[in-house]
Design a protein around this motif. Sequence first.
Motif, mmCIF file in Angstrom:
data_model
loop_
_atom_site.group_PDB
_atom_site.id
_atom_site.type_symbol
_atom_site.label_atom_id
_atom_site.label_comp_id
_atom_site.label_asym_id
_atom_site.label_seq_id
_atom_site.Cartn_x
_atom_site.Cartn_y
_atom_site.Cartn_z
ATOM 1 N N LEU A 137 46.395 18.932 60.032
ATOM 2 C CA LEU A 137 45.556 19.685 59.375
ATOM 3 C C LEU A 137 45.636 20.016 57.833
ATOM 4 O O LEU A 137 46.624 20.597 57.475
ATOM 5 N N SER A 138 44.896 19.252 56.832
ATOM 6 C CA SER A 138 45.282 19.732 55.450
ATOM 7 C C SER A 138 43.981 20.823 54.783
ATOM 8 O O SER A 138 42.747 20.239 55.247
ATOM 9 N N ILE A 139 44.326 21.297 54.022
ATOM 10 C CA ILE A 139 43.212 22.332 53.261
ATOM 11 C C ILE A 139 43.627 22.542 51.689
ATOM 12 O O ILE A 139 44.767 22.613 51.607
ATOM 13 N N PRO A 140 42.683 22.169 51.090
ATOM 14 C CA PRO A 140 42.837 22.271 49.519
ATOM 15 C C PRO A 140 42.938 23.642 48.997
ATOM 16 O O PRO A 140 42.604 24.762 49.625
ATOM 17 N N LEU A 141 43.801 23.796 47.887
ATOM 18 C CA LEU A 141 43.882 24.967 47.111
ATOM 19 C C LEU A 141 43.165 24.839 45.762
ATOM 20 O O LEU A 141 43.297 23.819 45.031
ATOM 21 N N ARG A 142 42.697 25.639 45.269
ATOM 22 C CA ARG A 142 41.864 25.829 44.206
ATOM 23 C C ARG A 142 42.052 27.125 43.251
ATOM 24 O O ARG A 142 42.163 28.085 43.888
ATOM 25 N N ASN A 143 41.909 26.832 41.921
ATOM 26 C CA ASN A 143 41.575 28.208 41.180
ATOM 27 C C ASN A 143 40.106 28.619 41.357
ATOM 28 O O ASN A 143 39.469 27.644 41.383
ATOM 29 N N TYR A 144 39.911 29.793 41.253
ATOM 30 C CA TYR A 144 38.266 30.308 41.414
ATOM 31 C C TYR A 144 38.058 30.901 39.891
ATOM 32 O O TYR A 144 38.610 31.501 39.434
ATOM 33 N N VAL A 145 37.093 30.204 39.420
ATOM 34 C CA VAL A 145 36.099 30.702 38.105
ATOM 35 C C VAL A 145 34.895 31.298 38.527
ATOM 36 O O VAL A 145 34.207 30.775 39.259
ATOM 37 N N ASN A 146 34.722 32.580 37.952
ATOM 38 C CA ASN A 146 33.422 33.206 38.506
ATOM 39 C C ASN A 146 32.404 32.489 37.386
ATOM 40 O O ASN A 146 32.437 31.852 36.533
ATOM 41 N N LYS A 147 31.258 32.661 38.470
ATOM 42 C CA LYS A 147 30.154 32.016 37.913
ATOM 43 C C LYS A 147 29.118 32.820 37.230
ATOM 44 O O LYS A 147 28.095 32.573 36.661
ATOM 45 N N ASN A 148 29.768 34.022 36.839
ATOM 46 C CA ASN A 148 28.885 35.120 36.034
ATOM 47 C C ASN A 148 30.015 35.638 35.185
ATOM 48 O O ASN A 148 31.084 35.770 35.218
ATOM 49 N N LYS A 149 29.375 36.571 34.263
ATOM 50 C CA LYS A 149 30.072 37.287 33.052
ATOM 51 C C LYS A 149 30.120 38.795 33.481
ATOM 52 O O LYS A 149 28.980 39.189 33.669
ATOM 53 N N TYR A 150 31.351 39.183 33.795
ATOM 54 C CA TYR A 150 31.183 40.628 34.421
ATOM 55 C C TYR A 150 31.926 41.593 33.306
ATOM 56 O O TYR A 150 32.962 41.586 32.719
ATOM 57 N N LEU A 151 31.329 42.890 33.413
ATOM 58 C CA LEU A 151 31.838 44.012 32.592
ATOM 59 C C LEU A 151 32.602 44.930 33.683
ATOM 60 O O LEU A 151 32.354 44.842 34.875
ATOM 61 N N PHE A 152 33.689 45.579 33.117
ATOM 62 C CA PHE A 152 34.360 46.400 34.169
ATOM 63 C C PHE A 152 33.594 47.721 34.601
ATOM 64 O O PHE A 152 32.848 48.276 33.764
ATOM 65 N N PRO A 153 33.775 48.138 35.960
ATOM 66 C CA PRO A 153 32.751 49.107 36.200
ATOM 67 C C PRO A 153 33.034 50.549 35.807
ATOM 68 O O PRO A 153 32.396 51.395 36.242
ATOM 69 N N LEU A 154 34.085 50.594 35.101
ATOM 70 C CA LEU A 154 34.362 52.013 34.744
ATOM 71 C C LEU A 154 34.737 52.003 33.152
ATOM 72 O O LEU A 154 34.996 50.918 32.612
ATOM 73 N N LYS A 155 34.513 53.195 32.570
ATOM 74 C CA LYS A 155 34.843 53.082 31.032
ATOM 75 C C LYS A 155 36.087 53.992 30.809
ATOM 76 O O LYS A 155 36.024 55.066 31.819
ATOM 77 N N GLY A 156 36.950 53.493 29.784
ATOM 78 C CA GLY A 156 37.963 54.471 29.380
ATOM 79 C C GLY A 156 39.276 53.736 29.798
ATOM 80 O O GLY A 156 39.346 52.676 29.902
#
Length: 356
Positions: free
Chosen positions: A149-168
């Motif tokens: 049984l073979s399973i492919p490997l992929r890099n994952y690219v986010n579908k949205n643009k995200y900001l970090f959830p904390l400041k500082g």
Amino acid sequence: MEIRTIPEDYIINMTKEGHGKVESNFLLHGLKIKNDTDMPVVIHQINLELYAAETFVKQVTYSGKALINTIERFAQECTWLGKGFGAQLFLGKEGFWNPEKFSSTKTLMPDQETGLFNEYFVVINKEMIDLLSVAVLYEKEGKEYRQELSIPLRNYVNKNKYLFPLKGCISTCGNYNCLLDHRQHYSMEFAIDMAQYNKEQKLSFQEEMRKEDYVIYGKEILAIADGEVIDCFHSIPITTSWVWEEREPYFKQYGLAAQFGNYVILQHSNGESSFYGHMIEDSLTVKKGDKVKQGQVIGKVGHTGLSNCPHLHFQLMDRPDILTGRGLPCSFLNIKDVTGEPLERIMDDNIIVHTC
């Protein structure tokens, strides 16, 4: 012979490039091998074969004493992965394995099964590993067979643009490079814990510190992108025990909050969802069904649920469900490392990032 894997469709490969080489870093959460014939079979070998651009690169083999010990240990130690909270948390589903059918030897009677749980791979090669092939060599009625049984490997690219959830200035830990932390859990494979040091670069800086004495306690948590509140919990007041028998009664009263504390789950566009856990009781500024904007305050960093100190537990998933959602790596638009260089993803454990 039946062979199945978790994940089933593809494995996310976290890659780094340098000096003309590529580091591939990936995880197979589960491998199930089941005798679906009407005759006993004897497993002789399990091969995990790695390929890059159709070129064979490396093979991990279970055979001989290693195979015997692995099958025996799996039958003894993995019975809790059939049903219940543990199966969901670590595999994203119940019923992948049936512990009542586990074989403790290389001989699998009809309908018996065995497997591998959480197989980690870190490989350096000229090209990224893009295929994992599982090959089971077994004997039935004196004849040798090979099932693949073979399973492919992929890099994952986010579908949205995200900001970090904390400041500082934030200390991060428990990311995918910490193999004994979040990564072994299905939805938490790429989760990150976020804390904060004081001016002396210490997290805990006095004896018997109260939660309020931690620098990060009460810090505002921000939505990483526009979205909708799919689920949340706001009223668990305690930090639960790391001993399951002591924590279990709180599940009856608080549900998943006994594990994750007060939390928020946001559904973003394009099928990605974010999770924020361990918030202060009644600090949430949102409720189920609310629409939020990127950068909006949704609560405050706390120390509720299964938490060893005040911190934010953050993760991205492919659906808004902490148990069945698949963990996804998350890129951010607004963080830098300690040298001031922009960071897209947090690729190393225990590093400090600055929001910008």
